[in-house]
Write an enzyme that holds these catalytic residues in place. Structure first.
Site, PDB file in Angstrom:
ATOM      1  N   SER A   1       0.796  -1.222   0.000  1.00 47.88           N
ATOM      2  CA  SER A   1       0.000   0.000   0.000  1.00 47.88           C
ATOM      3  C   SER A   1       0.835   1.282   0.000  1.00 47.88           C
ATOM      4  O   SER A   1       0.329   2.347  -0.345  1.00 47.88           O
ATOM      5  CB  SER A   1      -0.952   0.011   1.198  1.00 47.88           C
TER       6      SER A   1
ATOM      7  N   LYS B   1       0.716   4.745   6.801  1.00 49.28           N
ATOM      8  CA  LYS B   1       0.225   5.537   5.675  1.00 49.28           C
ATOM      9  C   LYS B   1       0.863   6.918   5.728  1.00 49.28           C
ATOM     10  O   LYS B   1       1.587   7.265   6.660  1.00 49.28           O
ATOM     11  CB  LYS B   1      -1.304   5.692   5.731  1.00 49.28           C
TER      12      LYS B   1
END
Length: 265
Positions: free
Chosen positions: A71, A126
């Protein structure tokens, strides 16, 4: 069970053994003039300082993590081992995660590790896209705007996925003076169309064409650099401040690619 809890228990057990060792040394010395010890107490006690130092370093300074998914490509790839600065956003008491010293707050562009809001036993990583008060807008044509200002994307050479044998469109971008690359393919359907019914969803307006959220106080909006293959705030919502673990900043090991060691981000 959380590794921090396991480490804390080991510190307590070896600490008790260490105290027992010291007491027994004093008693045997005064009584017999020697240091006779029960072997297993000595053995367990010898690990006390090791566990204590690791526990303190891991709790207050730096903690290692392994990247489990794609990701955050191309910034981070599966197999990267990274270091996280635990005190960047304040000093917290271990185990209970209660902040005792406030140092700073995440800024747009920071790469952060946090406890997944839907399951705090899982750590996610993230990039911060929106801080409290920001209005984040992401459209179906893959345009990102923060407070009405479009975030630049400059196309680069396509990124080759070695393990999957295909290419992705790659762009350079920047937030708050932090430069990084992202992957974004126009052909892939927009991910926010799978948005869930997350807490404080009333702060967002979601249609087939546009996703707009105002980040509430005490929360952050995050996205993966692999924009089309990241389950992030566009799906499950905001990251509460109390879920922050720290700021990721360095790759310290990758068994498959030594050239990545030492990379900062």
């Amino acid at each position: 069970m959380d590794f921090s809890i396991i480490l804390f228990v080991l510190v307590i057990i070896t600490g008790i053994a260490y105290i027992g060792k010291i007491i027994r040394q004093k008693r045997t010395t005064s009584t017999f003039g020697n240091h006779n010890q029960v072997w297993w107490i000595t053995y367990v006690a010898d690990f006390f300082w090791i566990f204590l130092i690791v526990f303190l370093l891991r709790s207050f300074l730096f903690e290692p993590f392994k990247i489990p998914s794609a990701s955050m490509m191309p910034t981070l790839i599966e197999g990267d081992y990274i270091l996280v600065n635990k005190y960047s956003y304040g000093v917290r008491l271990p185990i209970i995660d209660s902040k005792i010293i406030d140092i700073s707050s995440p800024e747009n562009g920071d790469v952060i590790v946090f406890k997944y809001p839907q399951d705090t036993s899982i750590n996610f990583i993230k990039r911060v896209i929106g801080i409290p008060g920001d209005v984040v807008e992401y459209t179906s044509d893959k345009t990102l705007k923060i407070n009405g200002k479009e975030v630049d994307k400059i196309e680069h050479q396509d990124y080759f996925h070695k393990n999957r044998n295909f290419y992705s469109k790659q762009f350079s971008s920047s937030l708050n003076g932090k430069e990084f690359n992202i992957l974004n393919d126009a052909e892939i359907p927009t991910i926010f169309q799978a948005a869930e019914n997350f807490p404080l969803r009333e702060n967002c307006q979601i249609t087939a064409e546009k996703y707009t959220c105002k980040v509430p106080d005490g929360h952050y909006f995050v996205m993966g650099d692999n924009r089309d293959n990241s389950k992030d705030s566009r799906i499950w919502g905001f990251v509460p401040e109390q879920n922050l673990v720290g700021r990721a900043f360095l790759i310290w090991f990758n068994a498959d690619d030594f050239s990545r060691i030492g990379n900062k981000f």
